[in-house]
Scaffold this motif. Structure first.
Motif, mmCIF file in Angstrom:
data_model
loop_
_atom_site.group_PDB
_atom_site.id
_atom_site.type_symbol
_atom_site.label_atom_id
_atom_site.label_comp_id
_atom_site.label_asym_id
_atom_site.label_seq_id
_atom_site.Cartn_x
_atom_site.Cartn_y
_atom_site.Cartn_z
ATOM 1 N N LYS A 198 0.959 -1.075 0.032
ATOM 2 C CA LYS A 198 0.048 -0.037 0.169
ATOM 3 C C LYS A 198 0.968 1.084 -0.069
ATOM 4 N N SER A 199 1.731 1.212 0.823
ATOM 5 C CA SER A 199 2.704 2.528 0.918
ATOM 6 C C SER A 199 3.517 2.744 -0.251
ATOM 7 N N THR A 200 3.988 1.616 -0.986
ATOM 8 C CA THR A 200 4.717 1.662 -1.864
ATOM 9 C C THR A 200 3.738 2.250 -2.998
ATOM 10 N N PHE B 182 -2.622 10.207 1.393
ATOM 11 C CA PHE B 182 -2.594 10.023 3.006
ATOM 12 C C PHE B 182 -2.215 8.518 3.126
ATOM 13 N N ASP B 183 -1.316 8.347 3.990
ATOM 14 C CA ASP B 183 -0.738 7.060 4.408
ATOM 15 C C ASP B 183 -0.750 6.563 5.783
ATOM 16 N N GLU B 184 -2.035 5.936 6.220
ATOM 17 C CA GLU B 184 -2.311 5.521 7.555
ATOM 18 C C GLU B 184 -2.224 6.831 8.444
ATOM 19 N N PRO B 185 -2.888 7.786 7.935
ATOM 20 C CA PRO B 185 -2.733 9.296 8.765
ATOM 21 C C PRO B 185 -3.243 9.024 10.215
HETATM 22 MG MG MG Z 1 2.460 1.020 4.861
#
Ligand code: MG
Ligand code: ADP
Length: 240
Positions: free
Chosen positions: A40-42, A160-163
């Motif tokens: 997901k982050s990638t 937004f990455d797991e904000p």
């Molecule tokens: Mg991640």
């Protein structure tokens, strides 16, 4: 506005993103969920080229992100990003944290940048915190500063990455409320989050990713009630 076409990414031999096809239109709010380590982050970081895809195509507003000719600074100005850990400058005030990039990257005057910063602090509900330092704020307030900082660049897209993952439970709502209002104003948003209430209220689509593959691209109401893929069912039963 964002388009992945047969995009693959490898970290060395590790195939982290597998044949990603994904189109995100202007004004859409897309929530990405999936197990830890699924990519997901990638995926998010490829959009503003914090990571590069290895094969295939990724365009933002029709411009190939990985083309050598692409002006990476211009691309990044159009894409705001908010992380799990807020990454505010600890020795700068809230106001300075927000005005730094508009002054340096957009060439705004100090006065103009301050005016914008105050307007966004009001928008995220902390108009009285301009002169505070990050350490004097709660986690929820720091994250709202990070959002204001992103918005001050007038981006076209917010990632937004797991904000809310690093926040105490009582602070999650205040950050999600700011994000919901942004979504309702028509901001194009890609959000990695497991907050189902947020997804159900404002997401246009849910993308479920597992082991680097998009397994579902679904309407949120349908997805949470009846995911089609077994792996999505298993995942939801673990997080809900
Ligand atoms: Mg991640
Ligand atoms: P998620 O955000 O879904 O938890 P990530 O995109 O952070 O997943 O990571 C996907 C996979 O890629 C994980 O197995 C992770 O260990 C690996 N990975 C992430 N970043 C790197 C990197 N810079 N180098 C090598 N492997 C990485």
């Amino acid at each position: 506005m964002i388009e992945f076409k047969n995009a693959n990414k490898y970290y060395g031999d590790f195939h982290v993103l597998k044949d990603i096809n994904l189109t995100i239109n202007k004004g859409e709010v897309v929530v990405i969920i999936g197990p830890s380590g699924s990519g997901k982050s990638t995926l998010l970081r490829c959009i503003n080229r914090l990571e590069t895809i290895s094969e295939g195509s990724l365009t933002v507003n029709g411009i190939e992100v990985n083309d050598k000719k692409t002006d990476i600074n211009k691309l990044r100005r159009e894409i705001g990003m908010v992380f799990q850990h807020f990454y505010l400058y600890p020795h700068k005030t809230v106001l300075d944290n927000i005005t730094l990039a508009p002054i340096k990257a957009l060439g705004q005057s100090k006065e103009e940048a301050k005016k914008t910063a105050h307007a966004y602090l009001k928008k995220v509900g902390i108009p009285d915190k301009a002169d505070s330092f990050p350490s004097q704020l709660s986690g929820g307030q720091q994250q709202r500063v990070a959002i204001a900082r992103g918005l001050a660049m007038h981006p076209e897209i917010m990632l937004f990455d797991e904000p809310t993952s690093a926040l105490d439970p009582e602070m999650i709502g205040e950050v999600l409320d700011v994000m919901k209002s942004l979504a309702k104003e028509g901001m194009t948003m890609v959000v990695v989050t497991h907050e189902m209430g947020f997804a159900k209220e404002v997401a246009d689509r849910i993308i479920f990713i597992d082991k680097g593959q998009i397994l579902e691209d679904a309407d949120p109401t349908e997805f949470y009630v009846e995911p089609k893929e077994e792996r999505a069912k298993a995942f939801l039963s673990r997080i809900l």
